[in-house]
Design a protein around this motif. Structure first.
Motif, PDB file in Angstrom:
ATOM      1  N   ILE A  77       0.867  -1.175   0.000  1.00 33.72           N
ATOM      2  CA  ILE A  77       0.000   0.000   0.000  1.00 33.72           C
ATOM      3  C   ILE A  77       0.907   1.229   0.000  1.00 33.72           C
ATOM      4  CG2 ILE A  77      -2.043  -1.024   1.088  1.00 33.72           C
ATOM      5  CD1 ILE A  77      -1.097   0.136   3.742  1.00 33.72           C
ATOM      6  N   ARG A  78       0.406   2.294  -0.587  1.00 38.14           N
ATOM      7  CA  ARG A  78       1.151   3.549  -0.629  1.00 38.14           C
ATOM      8  C   ARG A  78       0.501   4.521   0.343  1.00 38.14           C
ATOM      9  NH1 ARG A  78       3.129   3.990  -6.732  1.00 38.14           N
ATOM     10  NH2 ARG A  78       2.332   2.020  -7.480  1.00 38.14           N
ATOM     11  N   LYS A  79       1.354   5.224   1.097  1.00 36.30           N
ATOM     12  CA  LYS A  79       0.862   6.235   2.033  1.00 36.30           C
ATOM     13  C   LYS A  79       1.709   7.487   1.877  1.00 36.30           C
ATOM     14  CE  LYS A  79      -0.562   2.949   5.630  1.00 36.30           C
ATOM     15  NZ  LYS A  79      -0.350   2.547   7.032  1.00 36.30           N
ATOM     16  N   PRO A  80       1.104   8.657   2.095  1.00 32.98           N
ATOM     17  CA  PRO A  80       1.899   9.888   2.025  1.00 32.98           C
ATOM     18  C   PRO A  80       3.031   9.844   3.054  1.00 32.98           C
ATOM     19  CG  PRO A  80      -0.449  10.379   2.162  1.00 32.98           C
ATOM     20  CD  PRO A  80      -0.289   8.903   2.390  1.00 32.98           C
ATOM     21  N   ASN A  81       4.181  10.378   2.671  1.00 35.82           N
ATOM     22  CA  ASN A  81       5.328  10.438   3.582  1.00 35.82           C
ATOM     23  C   ASN A  81       5.123  11.617   4.524  1.00 35.82           C
ATOM     24  OD1 ASN A  81       7.819  10.694   4.832  1.00 35.82           O
ATOM     25  ND2 ASN A  81       8.983  10.235   2.990  1.00 35.82           N
ATOM     26  N   PRO A  82       4.992  11.366   5.832  1.00 36.19           N
ATOM     27  CA  PRO A  82       4.739  12.465   6.773  1.00 36.19           C
ATOM     28  C   PRO A  82       5.906  13.455   6.867  1.00 36.19           C
ATOM     29  CG  PRO A  82       5.076  10.403   7.954  1.00 36.19           C
ATOM     30  CD  PRO A  82       5.055  10.072   6.492  1.00 36.19           C
ATOM     31  N   GLU A  83       7.104  13.016   6.486  1.00 37.34           N
ATOM     32  CA  GLU A  83       8.276  13.891   6.544  1.00 37.34           C
ATOM     33  C   GLU A  83       8.484  14.673   5.255  1.00 37.34           C
ATOM     34  OE1 GLU A  83      11.648  11.594   7.781  1.00 37.34           O
ATOM     35  OE2 GLU A  83      10.555  10.751   9.478  1.00 37.34           O
ATOM     36  N   ASP A  84       7.812  14.243   4.179  1.00 35.45           N
ATOM     37  CA  ASP A  84       7.943  14.911   2.885  1.00 35.45           C
ATOM     38  C   ASP A  84       6.586  14.842   2.202  1.00 35.45           C
ATOM     39  OD1 ASP A  84       8.482  15.789   0.330  1.00 35.45           O
ATOM     40  OD2 ASP A  84       9.906  14.209  -0.160  1.00 35.45           O
ATOM     41  N   GLY A  85       5.857  15.931   2.248  1.00 34.52           N
ATOM     42  CA  GLY A  85       4.492  15.966   1.729  1.00 34.52           C
ATOM     43  C   GLY A  85       4.363  15.556   0.278  1.00 34.52           C
ATOM     44  N   ARG A  86       5.436  15.704  -0.506  1.00 35.77           N
ATOM     45  CA  ARG A  86       5.381  15.319  -1.917  1.00 35.77           C
ATOM     46  C   ARG A  86       5.666  13.841  -2.109  1.00 35.77           C
ATOM     47  NH1 ARG A  86      10.149  18.611  -3.792  1.00 35.77           N
ATOM     48  NH2 ARG A  86      10.770  17.861  -1.764  1.00 35.77           N
ATOM     49  N   GLY A  87       6.295  13.213  -1.122  1.00 36.51           N
ATOM     50  CA  GLY A  87       6.738  11.832  -1.267  1.00 36.51           C
ATOM     51  C   GLY A  87       5.710  10.809  -0.830  1.00 36.51           C
ATOM     52  N   VAL A  88       6.000   9.570  -1.194  1.00 36.79           N
ATOM     53  CA  VAL A  88       5.130   8.441  -0.868  1.00 36.79           C
ATOM     54  C   VAL A  88       5.978   7.353  -0.217  1.00 36.79           C
ATOM     55  CG1 VAL A  88       3.698   6.610  -1.878  1.00 36.79           C
ATOM     56  CG2 VAL A  88       3.558   8.925  -2.788  1.00 36.79           C
ATOM     57  N   LEU A  89       5.417   6.752   0.820  1.00 39.01           N
ATOM     58  CA  LEU A  89       6.055   5.587   1.451  1.00 39.01           C
ATOM     59  C   LEU A  89       5.338   4.335   0.978  1.00 39.01           C
ATOM     60  CD1 LEU A  89       6.539   6.777   5.147  1.00 39.01           C
ATOM     61  CD2 LEU A  89       8.305   6.484   3.418  1.00 39.01           C
ATOM     62  N   ILE A  90       6.117   3.292   0.719  1.00 37.28           N
ATOM     63  CA  ILE A  90       5.572   2.001   0.304  1.00 37.28           C
ATOM     64  C   ILE A  90       5.635   1.077   1.514  1.00 37.28           C
ATOM     65  CG2 ILE A  90       5.797   0.065  -1.303  1.00 37.28           C
ATOM     66  CD1 ILE A  90       5.361   2.719  -2.751  1.00 37.28           C
ATOM     67  N   PHE A  91       4.486   0.501   1.866  1.00 43.14           N
ATOM     68  CA  PHE A  91       4.399  -0.436   2.991  1.00 43.14           C
ATOM     69  C   PHE A  91       3.934  -1.796   2.486  1.00 43.14           C
ATOM     70  CE2 PHE A  91       4.008   3.623   5.124  1.00 43.14           C
ATOM     71  CZ  PHE A  91       4.719   3.436   6.302  1.00 43.14           C
ATOM     72  N   LEU A  92       4.432  -2.832   3.131  1.00 46.94           N
ATOM     73  CA  LEU A  92       3.971  -4.182   2.834  1.00 46.94           C
ATOM     74  C   LEU A  92       2.664  -4.442   3.577  1.00 46.94           C
ATOM     75  CD1 LEU A  92       7.312  -6.157   3.272  1.00 46.94           C
ATOM     76  CD2 LEU A  92       6.256  -5.449   1.126  1.00 46.94           C
ATOM     77  N   THR A  93       1.731  -5.101   2.904  1.00 44.05           N
ATOM     78  CA  THR A  93       0.522  -5.576   3.577  1.00 44.05           C
ATOM     79  C   THR A  93       0.899  -6.874   4.295  1.00 44.05           C
ATOM     80  OG1 THR A  93      -0.116  -6.896   1.665  1.00 44.05           O
ATOM     81  CG2 THR A  93      -0.945  -4.608   1.741  1.00 44.05           C
ATOM     82  N   ASP A  94      -0.024  -7.433   5.040  1.00 50.05           N
ATOM     83  CA  ASP A  94       0.246  -8.733   5.666  1.00 50.05           C
ATOM     84  C   ASP A  94       0.545  -9.786   4.601  1.00 50.05           C
ATOM     85  OD1 ASP A  94      -0.072  -7.703   8.211  1.00 50.05           O
ATOM     86  OD2 ASP A  94      -2.158  -8.360   8.403  1.00 50.05           O
ATOM     87  N   PHE A  95      -0.202  -9.733   3.498  1.00 54.36           N
ATOM     88  CA  PHE A  95       0.038 -10.645   2.375  1.00 54.36           C
ATOM     89  C   PHE A  95       1.426 -10.396   1.786  1.00 54.36           C
ATOM     90  CE2 PHE A  95      -0.857 -11.663  -2.273  1.00 54.36           C
ATOM     91  CZ  PHE A  95      -0.767 -13.030  -2.105  1.00 54.36           C
ATOM     92  N   GLY A  96       1.812  -9.137   1.671  1.00 52.49           N
ATOM     93  CA  GLY A  96       3.143  -8.783   1.168  1.00 52.49           C
ATOM     94  C   GLY A  96       4.236  -9.296   2.082  1.00 52.49           C
ATOM     95  N   LYS A  97       4.015  -9.214   3.391  1.00 48.54           N
ATOM     96  CA  LYS A  97       5.008  -9.709   4.352  1.00 48.54           C
ATOM     97  C   LYS A  97       5.143 -11.226   4.245  1.00 48.54           C
ATOM     98  CE  LYS A  97       4.529  -5.948   7.662  1.00 48.54           C
ATOM     99  NZ  LYS A  97       4.065  -5.540   8.988  1.00 48.54           N
TER     100      LYS A  97
END
Length: 151
Positions: A77-97
């Motif tokens: 899943i993609r979530k906005p980067n709280p440290e950089d408003g323009r950036g995106v953080l990529i996180f693994l879902t449970d299925f991804g893990k």
């Protein structure tokens, strides 16, 4: 092997490794690129999308396609980067893990099998040669040296 060039050996070996990983990944409707991405994403903190490409040695367009497919499959899943408003953080879902653990197991099996088949000395030499090649390439010492010697 004496008549083969260094780049030929590197290329054919990497193609064989890629084929092996892709055949293994295909058993689970996946690809080596997906497995590599799963392993490159921090499973706890997520990873900025901008750092994934360099980390994986992938071009932005190839990475975008891979990430889009991974998102569609529910691996990330993609979530906005709280440290950089323009950036995106990529996180693994449970299925991804879960799929990351599988990918990790396959990489470790490959590494352990090779380590158990080759002496430590030969493996150390391999790493040393690979490091020298990488340093020469990144420091642009391959073609610039030849150009200097032609002058």
């Amino acid at each position: 092997m004496k008549d083969k060039t260094i780049d030929y050996v590197l290329r054919t070996t990497w193609l064989a490794v890629t084929k092996m990983y892709n055949e293994e990944a295909a058993k689970f409707e996946s690809t080596m690129a997906t497995g590599f991405a799963l392993l490159s994403i921090d499973p706890e903190k997520g990873t900025p999308s901008t750092s994934l490409g360099p980390k994986m040695g992938m071009e932005a367009t190839s990475l975008s396609r891979t990430l889009k497919m991974m998102e569609e499959r529910g691996l990330i899943i993609r979530k906005p980067n709280p440290e950089d408003g323009r950036g995106v953080l990529i996180f693994l879902t449970d299925f991804g893990k879960e799929k990351r653990a599988y990918s990790r197991e396959k990489v470790l099996t490959f590494n352990d099998t090779i380590k158990n088949s080759i002496s430590k000395e030969k493996l150390d030499n391999f790493y040393e040669v690979a490091e020298v090649i990488n340093n020469m390439i990144s420091n642009k010492n391959i073609y610039t040296q030849k150009e200097h010697s032609l002058k």
